[in-house]
Design a protein around this motif. Structure first.
Motif, PDB file in Angstrom:
ATOM      1  N   ALA A   1       4.003  -2.389  -3.205  1.00 60.85           N
ATOM      2  CA  ALA A   1       5.340  -2.743  -2.720  1.00 60.85           C
ATOM      3  C   ALA A   1       5.520  -2.328  -1.260  1.00 60.85           C
ATOM      4  CB  ALA A   1       6.404  -2.082  -3.596  1.00 60.85           C
ATOM      5  N   ALA A   2       5.001  -1.136  -0.914  1.00 61.28           N
ATOM      6  CA  ALA A   2       5.099  -0.673   0.477  1.00 61.28           C
ATOM      7  C   ALA A   2       4.305  -1.578   1.405  1.00 61.28           C
ATOM      8  CB  ALA A   2       4.600   0.770   0.567  1.00 61.28           C
TER       9      ALA A   2
ATOM     10  N   LEU B   1       3.593  -4.809   0.952  1.00 63.32           N
ATOM     11  CA  LEU B   1       4.243  -6.115   1.086  1.00 63.32           C
ATOM     12  C   LEU B   1       5.541  -6.026   1.878  1.00 63.32           C
ATOM     13  CD1 LEU B   1       3.627  -7.573  -2.500  1.00 63.32           C
ATOM     14  CD2 LEU B   1       2.369  -8.046  -0.381  1.00 63.32           C
ATOM     15  N   ASP B   2       6.203  -4.869   1.849  1.00 66.78           N
ATOM     16  CA  ASP B   2       7.384  -4.680   2.687  1.00 66.78           C
ATOM     17  C   ASP B   2       6.988  -4.568   4.164  1.00 66.78           C
ATOM     18  OD1 ASP B   2       9.100  -4.769   0.550  1.00 66.78           O
ATOM     19  OD2 ASP B   2       9.180  -2.581   0.282  1.00 66.78           O
ATOM     20  N   ARG B   3       5.858  -3.930   4.397  1.00 67.19           N
ATOM     21  CA  ARG B   3       5.384  -3.726   5.765  1.00 67.19           C
ATOM     22  C   ARG B   3       4.696  -4.967   6.326  1.00 67.19           C
ATOM     23  NH1 ARG B   3       2.515   0.050   4.447  1.00 67.19           N
ATOM     24  NH2 ARG B   3       0.425  -0.845   4.470  1.00 67.19           N
TER      25      ARG B   3
ATOM     26  N   PRO C   1       4.237  -8.887   5.098  1.00 66.58           N
ATOM     27  CA  PRO C   1       4.553  -9.919   4.101  1.00 66.58           C
ATOM     28  C   PRO C   1       3.394 -10.899   3.895  1.00 66.58           C
ATOM     29  CG  PRO C   1       5.664 -10.416   6.167  1.00 66.58           C
ATOM     30  CD  PRO C   1       5.025  -9.061   6.340  1.00 66.58           C
TER      31      PRO C   1
ATOM     32  N   TYR D   1       7.898 -12.690  -5.015  1.00 71.61           N
ATOM     33  CA  TYR D   1       8.259 -12.367  -3.632  1.00 71.61           C
ATOM     34  C   TYR D   1       8.554 -13.650  -2.853  1.00 71.61           C
ATOM     35  CZ  TYR D   1       7.139  -7.355  -3.555  1.00 71.61           C
ATOM     36  OH  TYR D   1       7.159  -5.988  -3.747  1.00 71.61           O
TER      37      TYR D   1
ATOM     38  N   HIS E   1      12.117 -14.774  -1.131  1.00 73.32           N
ATOM     39  CA  HIS E   1      12.184 -15.094   0.299  1.00 73.32           C
ATOM     40  C   HIS E   1      12.779 -16.481   0.491  1.00 73.32           C
ATOM     41  CE1 HIS E   1      10.617 -16.313   4.303  1.00 73.32           C
ATOM     42  NE2 HIS E   1      10.826 -15.041   4.598  1.00 73.32           N
TER      43      HIS E   1
END
Length: 342
Positions: A238-239, A241-243, A245, A287, A291
């Motif tokens: 998750a970290a 993909l947040d950082r 994409p 995700y 988006h």
């Protein structure tokens, strides 16, 4: 008037598909080889069964044995292996076994072919079940379609084996008129299905040699990690993909994602399966859909939101959007915009 038997017509169709994809420079090399093998087998079947060229009768089981072996190697390369292994290509030596059987135990040829087609078909179905449809090099944006296509190809192998079994039964019980029809229908349909589906855009691979060299190797027998390790992996994912994409790239694959994580394929897919109850494709497409929802609320049209969110086909986008939100994109956008106004 010249009348072409069904296997020869199938061979011409497969040859056309091969030439079309070569001219467009599309298709994976090994899958194109599979297409050629199916076409050659159809030609040999026609020459032996309908044109009476009995000198090629011995060649028919030899070339037939190549087809399930090529399917299996293509499956390993595109779906299972991070990096190809020399031992994988040993499956292509199956015709040597068949030739040996022709000279030593000719009565066992039919049984051997049935075992080969059935065995490879069941092996593919088993691996797809074990992997929960998490394929290494097929695009995650395609959703469940790559695994479904491979299942159909595996079933086609088994159907071809069933046709051979019916031929042996009909001969054993004196129905001499049936084998030709059974061979034409079962073999031709199976070869056409395999040949056509192997050119599907949904099972085209996005194989990154550099990525493969740096991705930890593992197999489907890797022990399952503990629950707290699952949670740790999901937190790291998750970290990431947040950082970064990565899901916005329509060519994203499980192999590339596992390289970014520095984890073996199986370890990453197992963590996603255990924590979310979904496979990797559905998790990443979640995700993408979220988006797309944000873009739709900003007023973008459906097609632009689809492309900007990592999907490259409208059918896959609509299917995944409906699965996650319960509504088609257009209806969801309209309802969302109306809710914003109130």
């Amino acid at each position: 008037m010249l009348v072409l038997p069904l296997p020869m017509i199938i061979a011409l169709v497969l040859a056309f598909l091969f030439l079309r994809n070569i001219s467009r420079r599309r298709g994976q090399p090994f899958l194109l080889v599979l297409l050629v093998a199916c076409a050659v087998q159809s030609v040999i079947t026609s020459l032996v069964q309908y044109y009476g060229i009995t000198a090629l009768h011995w060649l028919q089981p030899v070339t037939a044995s190549l087809i399930p072996a090529i399917v299996w190697v293509a499956f390993l390369e595109s779906c299972l292996r991070v990096q190809t292994r020399i031992r994988d290509y040993l499956h292509l030596l199956v015709p040597v076994l068949v030739i040996t059987c022709i000279f030593l135990v000719p009565m066992a040829i039919d049984a051997l072919l049935i075992m080969l087609f059935t065995g490879y078909g069941i092996a593919i179905l088993t691996m797809l079940h074990v992997m929960k449809d998490d394929l290494a090099h097929t695009r995650l944006s395609a959703g469940h379609l790559p695994a479904t296509i491979w299942r159909v190809i595996a079933v086609a192998l088994i159907i071809s084996a069933g046709g051979d079994a019916l031929i042996n039964l009909s001969l054993a019980y004196g129905f001499v008129a049936f084998p030709g029809w059974i061979l034409s229908i079962s073999s031709s349909v199976a070869l056409l299905v395999i040949g056509y589906l192997c050119l599907s855009h949904d099972i085209e691979t996005n194989y990154d040699t550099a990525s493969a060299a740096r991705t930890p190797q593992t197999t489907a027998t890797t022990p399952t990690v503990q629950t707290d390790q699952h949670a740790k992996i999901m937190h790291q994912l998750a970290a990431l993909l947040d950082r970064d994409p990565l899901y916005l790239d329509p060519d994203l694959t499980l192999a590339r994602l596992s390289r970014k994580m520095g984890l073996p394929l199986k370890q990453l897919s197992t963590a996603i399966n255990a924590v979310t109850g979904e496979n990797v494709s559905r998790y990443i497409n979640g995700y993408r859909v979220r988006h797309a929802c944000s873009l739709l609320l900003q007023g973008q049209n459906v097609t632009t939101a689809m492309l900007d969110s990592g999907f490259n086909t409208k059918s896959n986008f609509n299917r995944e959007f409906l699965r996650i939100t319960g509504k088609p994109p257009g209806e969801w956008q309209q309802n969302g915009q109306e809710a914003q106004k109130t």
